[in-house]
Design an enzyme around this catalytic site. Sequence first.
Site, mmCIF file in Angstrom:
data_model
loop_
_atom_site.group_PDB
_atom_site.id
_atom_site.type_symbol
_atom_site.label_atom_id
_atom_site.label_comp_id
_atom_site.label_asym_id
_atom_site.label_seq_id
_atom_site.Cartn_x
_atom_site.Cartn_y
_atom_site.Cartn_z
ATOM 1 N N SER A 173 12.198 -0.138 0.206
ATOM 2 C CA SER A 173 10.917 0.218 -0.404
ATOM 3 C C SER A 173 9.866 -0.795 0.021
ATOM 4 O O SER A 173 10.194 -1.826 0.606
ATOM 5 C CB SER A 173 11.043 0.201 -1.922
ATOM 6 O OG SER A 173 11.224 -1.139 -2.340
ATOM 7 N N LYS A 174 8.635 -0.485 -0.313
ATOM 8 C CA LYS A 174 7.554 -1.404 0.038
ATOM 9 C C LYS A 174 7.786 -2.752 -0.635
ATOM 10 O O LYS A 174 7.522 -3.799 -0.082
ATOM 11 C CB LYS A 174 6.212 -0.805 -0.381
ATOM 12 C CG LYS A 174 5.874 0.432 0.436
ATOM 13 C CD LYS A 174 4.548 1.045 0.067
ATOM 14 C CE LYS A 174 4.360 2.348 0.842
ATOM 15 N NZ LYS A 174 3.170 3.073 0.483
ATOM 16 N N ARG A 175 8.309 -2.673 -1.848
ATOM 17 C CA ARG A 175 8.576 -3.919 -2.580
ATOM 18 C C ARG A 175 9.630 -4.780 -1.865
ATOM 19 O O ARG A 175 9.652 -5.975 -1.948
ATOM 20 C CB ARG A 175 9.035 -3.608 -4.000
ATOM 21 C CG ARG A 175 8.081 -4.152 -5.047
ATOM 22 C CD ARG A 175 8.404 -3.599 -6.407
ATOM 23 N NE ARG A 175 8.254 -2.149 -6.421
ATOM 24 C CZ ARG A 175 9.117 -1.301 -6.984
ATOM 25 N NH1 ARG A 175 10.204 -1.752 -7.551
ATOM 26 N NH2 ARG A 175 8.903 -0.010 -6.979
#
Length: 471
Positions: free
Chosen positions: A242-244
């Site tokens: 994910s972007k995180r």
Amino acid sequence: MSNVKTRFAPSPTGFLHVGGVRTALFAWLVAKQSGGKFILRIEDTDQAREVQGSVEHIQESLQWLGLEWDEETYFQSKRLDIYKKWADKLRESGRAYADPYTPEQVQEFREQAKRDKQPFLYRNHRPDPPAGGPPIWDGSQPLRLKSNPKGYSWHDEVMGDLHSGEEVIDDFILIKSDGFPTYNFCHIIDDHEMEVTHVIRGQEFLASIPKYLNLYEALAIKPPIMATMPHIMSEMGNKKLSKRDGAKDILDYRDEGYLPEAMINFLTTLGWNDGTEQEIFAVDELIKKFDISKIQKSGAQFDERRLLWLNGAHIRKLSLDDLYEKVAPFWPEEAKNADESYKKRVLTLVQERLKFFAELPELTRFFFIDLPINPELISTHKQLKNYEHSRLKELLETTLESLQQSDFSADDLKERLNKLLELTDEKPVALFSLIRIATTQAPASPELTGSLHTLGKDKSLSRINSQLANF
Ligand code: GLU
């Protein structure tokens, strides 16, 4: 042209990362390999989540990769009348109704179900329809589907034969109280109206497919072929990338000098192969060979080192002219006034080891300017750090003497360097490293003969002299 039509349907909620791009790529490959069409549809019905500039970013990313779309870009926010028309149809046939509850009341039903240890189903609270005529809906309340609970069996091109029970079917919202349709509703209308034949999307939608099948029936629309992409898993640990988790903006790869064809090769072979050991594919080859039904069902692990390796492999396949054109924005500042033929000679030398273009300045700066003497290159060098300075000096003096008589042709340099090994009784790892450091002052550089030949006699000798003056 076949009737195959696929779509990429991103929500404009931020930058595109490899997960989204892979979904787009697979949809594009399926369309291309059957001579069909690929379309782009911006799903912008959740205005609160919209991020400025995302649409342009998505389009730029697809263009960089060469995933050109047919037809104009569609925007769901411009199609509200169409959804309204279909919603009215459902309402008039008694298959949609206005939700009479406040959000607090719905929340209370949810909590009651929890206390009763029952799964929450909205349909258990479905209000009685008004007597006669279609249920009234003034648009200020959510409009819900009146579902028809039943089990389903269906085929997913990637996940295989799937089944679900009636307990997952519920009265979901079709149109929200702000007047915008939900994804669950409008993607079905759009796919139908746009004549999409294959819906290719991420795994997060898999659990909702039975609900969609229920809606397709209510609308009397034949469902398209479904293909669900497994997640891309993060490099560390077993969770979805994910972007995180550090998933990068796809355009960052462009800016670091990755080739689109390498990115396509990398993403297509994340969880797919053609049944052979082949790893490096050209885009045309992938269009021919890609087979959606052979994508592995489980998540594929993201591996940035593999991307780097593939990028290097694709860089090595470029012709010199092509490479020269593509690296244009990446040269070090100092190369500004160098001429084309010199830069091309430099490129020929580094093409073998270049993994991405942003490395170019570090690998080539010394070809354009004299770098300052860096004593650490010798004092930390595995082979050289234990040599006395007097011996290093002696070795460079002998080298200088020989190279002064060279015409600096590649052949002559090669012969002289080999003779120097005999003469000094040193191993190549020691002597050649010393000459390399003296003439480049860089931690890494291409093979020695080629570097000296490209640098030329004047520069090479003056740099050896500077190094000598430093002992
Ligand atoms: N708008 C959805 C998303 O961005 C796309 C789902 C789909 O491809 O149908 O996640």
